[in-house]
Each structure stands twice: as structure tokens, then as C-alpha cells.
Design a protein around this motif. Structure first.
Motif, mmCIF file in Angstrom:
data_model
loop_
_atom_site.group_PDB
_atom_site.id
_atom_site.type_symbol
_atom_site.label_atom_id
_atom_site.label_comp_id
_atom_site.label_asym_id
_atom_site.label_seq_id
_atom_site.Cartn_x
_atom_site.Cartn_y
_atom_site.Cartn_z
ATOM 1 N N PRO A 17 0.820 -1.217 0.000
ATOM 2 C CA PRO A 17 0.000 0.000 0.000
ATOM 3 C C PRO A 17 0.856 1.271 0.000
ATOM 4 C CG PRO A 17 -0.841 -1.590 1.588
ATOM 5 C CD PRO A 17 0.478 -2.111 1.112
ATOM 6 N N ALA A 18 2.044 1.203 0.605
ATOM 7 C CA ALA A 18 2.906 2.382 0.646
ATOM 8 C C ALA A 18 3.380 2.749 -0.756
ATOM 9 C CB ALA A 18 4.103 2.126 1.555
ATOM 10 N N VAL A 19 3.742 1.744 -1.555
ATOM 11 C CA VAL A 19 4.173 2.001 -2.929
ATOM 12 C C VAL A 19 3.015 2.553 -3.749
ATOM 13 C CG1 VAL A 19 5.007 0.925 -5.058
ATOM 14 C CG2 VAL A 19 5.982 0.258 -2.856
ATOM 15 N N GLN A 20 1.836 1.974 -3.566
ATOM 16 C CA GLN A 20 0.668 2.461 -4.296
ATOM 17 C C GLN A 20 0.361 3.907 -3.935
ATOM 18 O OE1 GLN A 20 -2.786 -0.061 -4.129
ATOM 19 N NE2 GLN A 20 -4.190 1.573 -4.760
ATOM 20 N N ASP A 21 0.424 4.235 -2.663
ATOM 21 C CA ASP A 21 0.119 5.598 -2.231
ATOM 22 C C ASP A 21 1.148 6.596 -2.756
ATOM 23 O OD1 ASP A 21 -1.381 7.510 -0.418
ATOM 24 O OD2 ASP A 21 0.629 7.667 0.428
ATOM 25 N N ALA A 22 2.442 6.212 -2.749
ATOM 26 C CA ALA A 22 3.498 7.127 -3.172
ATOM 27 C C ALA A 22 3.504 7.360 -4.670
ATOM 28 C CB ALA A 22 4.855 6.595 -2.721
ATOM 29 N N THR A 23 3.089 6.360 -5.439
ATOM 30 C CA THR A 23 3.207 6.464 -6.888
ATOM 31 C C THR A 23 1.877 6.646 -7.621
ATOM 32 O OG1 THR A 23 3.159 4.047 -7.096
ATOM 33 C CG2 THR A 23 5.319 5.109 -6.910
ATOM 34 N N LEU A 24 0.765 6.307 -6.989
ATOM 35 C CA LEU A 24 -0.538 6.440 -7.648
ATOM 36 C C LEU A 24 -1.509 7.330 -6.887
ATOM 37 C CD1 LEU A 24 -1.272 2.812 -8.954
ATOM 38 C CD2 LEU A 24 -0.590 4.822 -10.283
ATOM 39 N N GLY A 25 -1.228 7.588 -5.626
ATOM 40 C CA GLY A 25 -2.161 8.401 -4.846
ATOM 41 C C GLY A 25 -3.502 7.719 -4.728
ATOM 42 N N THR A 26 -4.558 8.446 -5.074
ATOM 43 C CA THR A 26 -5.909 7.883 -4.989
ATOM 44 C C THR A 26 -6.391 7.320 -6.314
ATOM 45 O OG1 THR A 26 -6.858 10.078 -5.414
ATOM 46 C CG2 THR A 26 -6.545 9.438 -3.108
#
Length: 288
Positions: A17-26
Motif C-alpha cells: 500500500p505504501a508504494v501504491q500511495d506514493a506512486t498512484l495516490g488515490t
């Protein structure tokens, strides 16, 4: 490499989830993956096999996503890291596509128009020095003040700012002073000994092998790279440092070959001998 990096990135998005949040946001990961996996990952893999249409497809998609991610990060202040990665991927995609389609990076396109190689008009030493001083004000102001300020603002907006310790900022100031001194000394040699200026469109009429040019072939380029890195350190912006490093790669692999071919055509054996004796980037004690 791009296909493997893209696949690794999507695996990271799915498991972290950290990678998703850092690179894709919402942004919805599944919806983005539905387009990006075939158009970026798979197309890059096919392009690596020499298929040109896949290279065009991957490059066009990567550039489109890079622009979209940059806009998204600027508006929402989310996924700033994703924007940086996509901008880097877009630059790499364009370079790889050109190499695949043309077999080379067309550096000649950069040295056309206002930046086309041309000799400086005839004039006195004072005239050449004055022209060089004006160039320094314009180019240093643009490259060392305006551009870093914009990059630093983007870095802050994308929430990628890192706090640099005071010692790093102090080293940046010292490096900036040293690099600027080298740049001024190099520019002085070009304008007083070469009967021209550092600008390609008003270049020297004589081959300059004195001053800083006795020690290294490209002191102006070294100065510019060091100045860019120094400004980044001084203001605590890692993106400015990265921008300076990227600029050095462009200069070394795109502009320098064109410049040295022009010098060889104009000065012949004199430049060839100088090129063989003096290194491009690493200074060394000059030989007779």
C-alpha cells in the motif's frame, strides 16, 4: 530494462500500500493497470525485440502518462514520486525509441536554429568580452536562478522536499563559488584568446588550449554541471541536483559529439592532437 522496471513497479503496487500511495495516490490501481500493463510493460518488452510499432506505442503512452501524472501531482499534491518516475521513463523511452528507429540520438537537431554553430562576428577583445558577459548573465540567470526556483516549487508541491543539513547547504555555496570561478576563467579564455564566446552561435575563431583548457577539454561544461549541483545542495533540492545530472548526460551524449565534430572540421589536426592529449572530463597535468 523498462519492461522489467514496469513489471517490478506493478508488483510493488499490488503488494505494498505504501508504494501504491506514493506512486498512484488515490488513482484506482486496477483501472490504471488495465491500460499501463499492455501499453507500457508489454509494449516495452516487444520493442526490446526490435519491433518499431511497439516502441512508438510505448513511447507515446509513456509521455502521455508522464504529463498526466505531473498534472495530477501538481493539482492534488499526491503521487509525486510517481510523477518523477514517469517523467524519467518518458525521457528514457524517447531516447530508446530514437535509437531503435534511427540507430542514433539525432544531436544535430539540438544545434539548429538559434543554437546552430556559427563563428562570432569580427570584433575587438573588448567586444567579445562584453558579449560573453551578457551571455553569462542570461544563461546563468536562467539555469541557476529561474529553473531551480521552478523545480524547487514543484518539488515542494509534489511533497518530495527533503530537509538538507546546514553542512550540505554550506558545501553547496562553496562549490557554487568554485564552479563559477572556473566558468568565468573559461569564458575569459574563450573571449580573449579565441576571438569569440562560449555560445555555439558565436563561437571562437581560434582553437583555445590555454587557461583551464590546458587541463581539461570541457571546463565550461564541468562548471555548468557543478553549478547546477551546487545550487541544488545550497537550496536543499534533490530534484535540482537530479536535473543538473540529467543535463550533463544530454550534453555529453547529444551535444558534445556535434561540437567536437564541428571543431575537428574547422581546426583539423590541431584539434585532433589536442583531443588526444587532453581528457574530456577528468583534468590532468598538461603535457607538452
Amino acid at each position: 530494462m523498462q519492461a522489467l522496471a514496469g513489471a517490478a513497479w506493478w508488483i510493488g503496487v499490488l503488494v505494498s500500500p505504501a508504494v501504491q500511495d506514493a506512486t498512484l495516490g488515490t488513482l484506482p490501481a486496477a483501472a490504471v493497470a488495465a491500460f499501463d500493463v499492455p501499453l507500457f510493460v508489454l509494449a516495452s518488452a516487444i520493442a526490446a525485440a526490435g519491433v518499431r510499432w511497439a516502441a512508438w506505442l510505448a513511447t507515446a503512452w509513456t509521455c502521455l502518462v508522464a504529463v498526466g501524472m505531473a498534472g495530477y501531482a501538481t493539482v492534488t499534491q499526491l503521487a509525486g514520486l510517481g510523477a518523477v518516475l514517469m517523467l524519467a521513463a518518458a525521457a528514457a523511452s524517447v531516447a530508446a525509441c530514437l535509437l531503435l528507429v534511427l540507430g542514433r540520438i539525432p544531436g544535430g537537431l539540438v544545434t539548429r536554429g538559434p543554437f546552430a554553430f556559427a563563428l562570432a562576428p569580427l570584433g575587438t577583445t573588448r567586444t567579445h568580452v562584453a558579449r560573453t558577459a551578457r551571455q553569462i548573465v542570461v544563461f546563468w540567470g536562467s539555469a541557476l536562478v529561474v529553473a531551480p526556483a521552478i523545480i524547487a516549487l514543484v518539488e515542494l508541491r509534489w511533497r518530495l522536499r527533503l530537509d538538507a543539513p546546514p553542512i550540505v547547504q554550506a558545501l553547496g555555496v562553496v562549490l557554487l563559488l568554485a564552479a563559477s570561478a572556473l566558468g568565468i576563467a573559461s569564458a575569459r579564455a574563450l573571449s580573449t584568446l579565441g576571438e569569440g564566446t562560449p555560445l555555439p552561435s558565436a563561437q571562437t575563431r581560434r582553437l583555445v588550449v590555454a587557461g583551464p583548457y590546458r587541463w581539461v577539454r570541457n571546463p565550461m561544461a564541468i562548471s555548468g554541471l557543478a553549478q547546477g549541483v551546487a545550487v541544488g545542495l545550497a537550496i536543499g533540492s534533490w530534484m535540482v541536483v537530479a536535473w543538473a545530472a540529467a543535463g550533463s548526460l544530454v550534453w555529453n551524449h547529444v551535444i558534445r559529439p556535434e561540437e567536437e565534430a564541428d571543431l575537428l572540421a574547422r581546426f583539423g589536426d590541431a584539434f585532433a592532437d589536442y583531443r588526444d592529449r587532453v581528457r574530456c572530463w577528468v583534468p590532468r597535468t598538461p603535457t607538452a
